[in-house]
Design a protein around this motif. Structure first.
Motif, mmCIF file in Angstrom:
data_model
loop_
_atom_site.group_PDB
_atom_site.id
_atom_site.type_symbol
_atom_site.label_atom_id
_atom_site.label_comp_id
_atom_site.label_asym_id
_atom_site.label_seq_id
_atom_site.Cartn_x
_atom_site.Cartn_y
_atom_site.Cartn_z
ATOM 1 N N TYR A 393 4.225 6.704 0.803
ATOM 2 C CA TYR A 393 4.115 6.259 2.193
ATOM 3 C C TYR A 393 5.133 6.986 3.074
ATOM 4 O O TYR A 393 6.161 7.468 2.600
ATOM 5 C CB TYR A 393 4.400 4.755 2.299
ATOM 6 C CG TYR A 393 3.450 3.866 1.546
ATOM 7 C CD1 TYR A 393 2.386 3.234 2.187
ATOM 8 C CD2 TYR A 393 3.631 3.629 0.182
ATOM 9 C CE1 TYR A 393 1.526 2.387 1.497
ATOM 10 C CE2 TYR A 393 2.772 2.795 -0.523
ATOM 11 C CZ TYR A 393 1.720 2.176 0.134
ATOM 12 O OH TYR A 393 0.865 1.342 -0.570
ATOM 13 N N LYS A 394 4.832 7.006 4.377
ATOM 14 C CA LYS A 394 5.869 7.365 5.345
ATOM 15 C C LYS A 394 5.709 6.489 6.584
ATOM 16 O O LYS A 394 4.622 6.011 6.912
ATOM 17 C CB LYS A 394 5.834 8.852 5.715
ATOM 18 C CG LYS A 394 4.791 9.264 6.752
ATOM 19 C CD LYS A 394 5.023 10.714 7.198
ATOM 20 C CE LYS A 394 3.982 11.163 8.212
ATOM 21 N NZ LYS A 394 4.195 12.567 8.644
ATOM 22 N N PHE A 395 6.838 6.276 7.256
ATOM 23 C CA PHE A 395 6.885 5.501 8.495
ATOM 24 C C PHE A 395 7.459 6.406 9.573
ATOM 25 O O PHE A 395 8.511 7.027 9.385
ATOM 26 C CB PHE A 395 7.774 4.268 8.309
ATOM 27 C CG PHE A 395 7.998 3.469 9.572
ATOM 28 C CD1 PHE A 395 7.069 2.537 9.991
ATOM 29 C CD2 PHE A 395 9.141 3.668 10.328
ATOM 30 C CE1 PHE A 395 7.280 1.805 11.153
ATOM 31 C CE2 PHE A 395 9.360 2.940 11.485
ATOM 32 C CZ PHE A 395 8.424 2.007 11.904
ATOM 33 N N THR A 421 4.671 3.691 13.181
ATOM 34 C CA THR A 421 3.398 3.737 12.465
ATOM 35 C C THR A 421 3.637 3.989 10.981
ATOM 36 O O THR A 421 4.408 4.888 10.614
ATOM 37 C CB THR A 421 2.489 4.842 13.033
ATOM 38 O OG1 THR A 421 2.291 4.615 14.432
ATOM 39 C CG2 THR A 421 1.133 4.840 12.337
ATOM 40 N N LEU A 422 2.979 3.202 10.142
ATOM 41 C CA LEU A 422 3.049 3.334 8.693
ATOM 42 C C LEU A 422 1.824 4.098 8.199
ATOM 43 O O LEU A 422 0.686 3.781 8.579
ATOM 44 C CB LEU A 422 3.101 1.957 8.041
ATOM 45 C CG LEU A 422 3.155 1.915 6.515
ATOM 46 C CD1 LEU A 422 4.455 2.511 5.993
ATOM 47 C CD2 LEU A 422 2.976 0.485 6.022
ATOM 48 N N TYR A 423 2.054 5.104 7.340
ATOM 49 C CA TYR A 423 0.992 5.948 6.786
ATOM 50 C C TYR A 423 1.043 5.912 5.254
ATOM 51 O O TYR A 423 2.085 5.630 4.663
ATOM 52 C CB TYR A 423 1.172 7.403 7.207
ATOM 53 C CG TYR A 423 1.124 7.689 8.681
ATOM 54 C CD1 TYR A 423 -0.041 8.157 9.291
ATOM 55 C CD2 TYR A 423 2.263 7.534 9.475
ATOM 56 C CE1 TYR A 423 -0.075 8.457 10.653
ATOM 57 C CE2 TYR A 423 2.238 7.822 10.837
ATOM 58 C CZ TYR A 423 1.067 8.285 11.411
ATOM 59 O OH TYR A 423 1.043 8.578 12.758
ATOM 60 N N VAL A 424 -0.075 6.278 4.633
ATOM 61 C CA VAL A 424 -0.137 6.465 3.189
ATOM 62 C C VAL A 424 -0.745 7.833 2.902
ATOM 63 O O VAL A 424 -1.552 8.340 3.691
ATOM 64 C CB VAL A 424 -0.942 5.342 2.507
ATOM 65 C CG1 VAL A 424 -2.435 5.437 2.838
ATOM 66 C CG2 VAL A 424 -0.705 5.320 1.004
ATOM 67 N N ALA A 425 -0.345 8.454 1.785
ATOM 68 C CA ALA A 425 -0.719 9.835 1.503
ATOM 69 C C ALA A 425 -2.021 9.936 0.721
ATOM 70 O O ALA A 425 -2.253 9.201 -0.238
ATOM 71 C CB ALA A 425 0.393 10.532 0.718
ATOM 72 N N GLN A 426 -2.846 10.894 1.154
ATOM 73 C CA GLN A 426 -4.030 11.307 0.396
ATOM 74 C C GLN A 426 -3.850 12.791 0.086
ATOM 75 O O GLN A 426 -3.601 13.601 0.979
ATOM 76 C CB GLN A 426 -5.301 11.085 1.219
ATOM 77 C CG GLN A 426 -6.576 11.294 0.435
ATOM 78 C CD GLN A 426 -7.800 11.062 1.309
ATOM 79 O OE1 GLN A 426 -8.173 11.913 2.111
ATOM 80 N NE2 GLN A 426 -8.433 9.917 1.157
ATOM 81 N N ILE A 427 -3.955 13.146 -1.190
ATOM 82 C CA ILE A 427 -3.544 14.462 -1.676
ATOM 83 C C ILE A 427 -4.721 15.192 -2.314
ATOM 84 O O ILE A 427 -5.505 14.602 -3.067
ATOM 85 C CB ILE A 427 -2.390 14.320 -2.682
ATOM 86 C CG1 ILE A 427 -1.175 13.686 -1.999
ATOM 87 C CG2 ILE A 427 -2.010 15.664 -3.283
ATOM 88 C CD1 ILE A 427 -0.037 13.374 -2.934
#
Length: 692
Positions: A393-395, A421-427
């Motif tokens: 995750y990143k904020f 904003t909170l994000y989650v990673a798609q790789i």
């Protein structure tokens, strides 16, 4: 340069060095239980391979760093073991000087009951479990402990350690240390796990949390001496704390003790963390699920599903805390489970301040949240969810850092993590699917790499008002049940994302992925380019080049850890005959020269855990050298790499299935006839700089 033999160990009985007692008390046997992430969301192997034209996106170009805070630590249970081998090795670049910061004689793998450092280096125990840290505190007495004493003494199982200078002094700093968990059989004589006493439970509550300790350095060497200073403080499992962000006041946080859902007693399982650029501490709550009992008594099907997604178990908890405080009984207080699993922020210079839990950063098993600051003062915090098949995750803050010193600026900057904003990673990988077969073989292009995107989950506006960016979930639900929001978003399932840290020189992000022996087994995702081995025993380290405030990034695996003589290990393209074996990376840090340092937890190669330097650039990229090993049964945590001093936390020394306080495996740090005590150590070079 001729190096000593570095790969000495062979497969033992197919099991990791991590003892079952560690898994029981550290993470609630998480590795032995079914994988909580049973979502049908996309994982790496399901995604279409990105076009090769995207490979150049964000590559190259150093990034300017305004400020990067902290150096940290975490851990959790390890999985099965792999092989090692022996033999002397030779540096293929012997004619070239070593990279600054890495010029030391590597420590060979060993199973000694000692901290082993390179030739020419010295060491000191800075502080041990139970040592007094406030005026009037009782001296440590292993046979006569009390909760009242422990509340004023250094806590148990130290993990993260961070330092903040004390203004107006030349050598004094505040050292802030997490205390991740307690191992009761090694703390109490004659401990009866089926019937702990109330006083033992209260001692354990007091041994969790954090310690703030003033320390004074010496100009002549690397020693650090604890000081009973005015800032010293213990934060425990009962210290009052406040919530910020979208979940504050939500019905999901309402309990009998806190019907408003705005305050909570204490913090638990604090793993890694960071020192923020504004001088506060961010501490991650990790394996909080293990402290609660009777999930089977929760009757609401939706609540039960949420508990299962976070790994809460039926029946009594291991420590039986629910016998002495109803808040740990989920049958009586089901929402109490929703009040842990956050990033906690603490002002170390105000012993009267109330720590806050930031729900805007999401709720999961936070290893840490480590910060990068852009040129305009925007704060970006990266965090891993430390469990098999969980996410990165990143904020990104919507507020910027306010300049200035003093409590006014500190209070203002402590609101930064409450809006953004909170994000989650798609790789996605660049290599054809047929080249990723689970063996760990390097793809034809010579590296594991690809692209990725950040999927937004939650936006937090001024005043804590939340906006859900996930269909079918409210803002409060995304903040509290973040794993489920990430499932719906199609995040990539990773091999236990642990510590994540920005490189202060380049701005690239380095994330330790410890291991995952369930990878590729029945019913679980198979290997992919970012997680290239099935039944992954040794872990890997991923390097991300991020558009920090944007939504796209590129990535590359720096290390695929393991025995250098095994086919399934990779060291950034460096000659594998000239590296130290490394297994189960956990915490990451940087030195002033831009080198990466990695501490390990659960070495699956038969050696004690240790601390390693890794070169990131040039001909020596991937060169890995072991700087120290910790005592038998211990793990290495919280590395801080300074110009003249290295500090690490030695967690759970002597932790063994056969060991007790009365019959210890380890006598570190004080020698024969003494009990093992988790401690912070300092290491320095006699008359010189680290690695120079």
């Amino acid at each position: 340069m001729v190096l000593h033999p570095l790969s000495l160990f062979v497969t033992h009985d197919g099991r990791s060095s991590r003892q079952s007692i560690t898994c029981k008390y550290k993470c609630g046997d998480a590795c032995a239980h079914p994988v909580p992430n049973t979502s049908e969301g996309q994982y790496f192997g399901d995604l279409a391979r990105a076009s090769l034209s995207r490979r150049g996106v964000l590559r190259g170009g150093a990034l300017t760093v305004l400020a990067v805070g902290g150096v940290g630590a975490l851990a959790a249970c390890s999985d099965d073991a792999s092989a090692g081998s022996g033999g002397q090795i030779t540096d293929p670049l012997a004619a070239d000087p070593a990279m600054p910061g890495t010029n030391f004689e590597p420590v060979a793998p060993n199973t000694d009951d000692a901290v082993t450092v390179p030739t020419g280096y010295e060491q000191q125990v800075v502080i041990r479990w139970g040592e007094p840290i406030v005026a009037g505190a009782a001296a440590f007495d292993a046979g006569n402990q009390s909760a009242a004493a422990q509340e004023q003494q250094f806590g148990y199982n130290c993990d993260f350690a961070g330092f903040v200078p004390v203004e107006g002094t030349a050598q004094r700093q505040l050292m802030i240390v997490n205390h991740e968990y307690t191992t009761e059989p090694l703390m109490f004589a004659g401990y009866d796990a089926a019937n702990p006493t109330e006083e033992q439970v209260r001692i354990a509550w007091a041994a969790h949390g954090l310690s703030v300790v003033e320390v004074e350095g010496r100009s002549e060497d690397g020693r650090l001496d604890p000081v009973i200073g005015r800032y010293n403080r213990r934060i425990t499992a009962t210290t009052p704390m406040a919530f910020t962000g979208p979940a504050a006041g939500s019905a999901l946080l309402h309990t009998t003790a806190d019907p408003a859902g705005t305050t909570v007693a204490g913090t638990l399982n604090n793993c890694a963390g960071c020192i923020t650029p504004w001088g506060t501490v961010l501490s991650g709550e990790e394996n909080f699920h293990q402290y609660f009992g009777h999930a089977d008594r929760v009757t609401d099907p939706a609540a039960t599903a949420h508990l299962e997604r976070y790994g809460f178990a039926d029946g009594e908890s291991e420590r039986k805390w629910e016998r002495f405080d109803a808040r740990f009984d989920l049958g009586r207080e089901p929402n109490e489970a929703n009040r842990f699993g956050y990033m906690v922020e603490i002002d170390p210079f105000d012993p009267t301040s109330v720590p806050v839990k930031h729900t805007a950063l999401g709720r999961f098993k936070h290893e840490a949240a480590n910060i990068y600051v852009t040129d305009d003062g925007t704060v970006v915090a990266y965090s891993g969810d430390d469990e098999r098949f969980e996410y990165i995750y990143k904020f990104v803050s919507s507020k910027t850092i306010q300049p200035g010193a003093g409590q006014g600026a500190t209070r203002e900057n402590m609101t930064i993590m409450a809006e953004g904003t909170l994000y989650v990673a798609q790789i996605t990988g660049n290599s054809p699917a047929e080249q990723i077969d689970g063996s760990g073989a390097v793809p034809e292009d010579g590296r594991f790499d690809g692209t990725g995107r950040w999927i937004p989950l939650l936006r937090t506006l001024p005043g804590g008002r939340g906006e859900s960016l996930v269909e079918g979930m409210s803002a409060e639900e995304v903040a509290v049940f973040t794993r489920e929001a990430a499932d719906r978003a199609g995040a990539t399932k990773m091999d236990r994302p642990e510590d994540s840290r920005p490189n202060p020189t380049t701005g690239k992000i380095y994330i330790a992925l410890t291991n995952n022996t369930r990878r590729g087994t029945d019913g679980n995702p198979a290997a992919d380019e970012a997680n290239p081995r099935n039944e992954n025993k040794n872990g890997q380290v991923i390097e991300i080049t991020d558009d920090h405030t944007g939504t796209e990034f590129t990535w590359e695996l720096l290390l695929v850890c393991g025995d250098p003589q095994a086919a399934d290990s990779y060291f950034g393209g460096f000659d594998k005959s000239a590296v130290s074996p490394i297994s189960c990376p956990d915490n990451v840090a940087f030195d002033d020269h831009g080198n990466l340092w990695i501490s390990t937890d659960g070495n699956a190669l038969g050696s004690n855990d240790g601390l390693f330097s890794v070169v990131l650039d040039g001909e020596r990229r991937g060169e890995t050298k072991q700087f120290l090993t910790v005592p038998i049964g211990a793990e290495t945590c919280g590395p801080n790499i300074g110009e003249t001093r290295v500090v690490v936390c030695v967690q759970h020394p002597g932790e063994s299935d056969d060991a007790t306080l009365d019959n210890p495996l380890s006598h570190w740090p004080d020698g024969a006839g003494t009990v093992a005590r988790p401690s912070v150590i300092s290491v320095w070079r006699d008359g010189g700089r680290i690695g120079i």
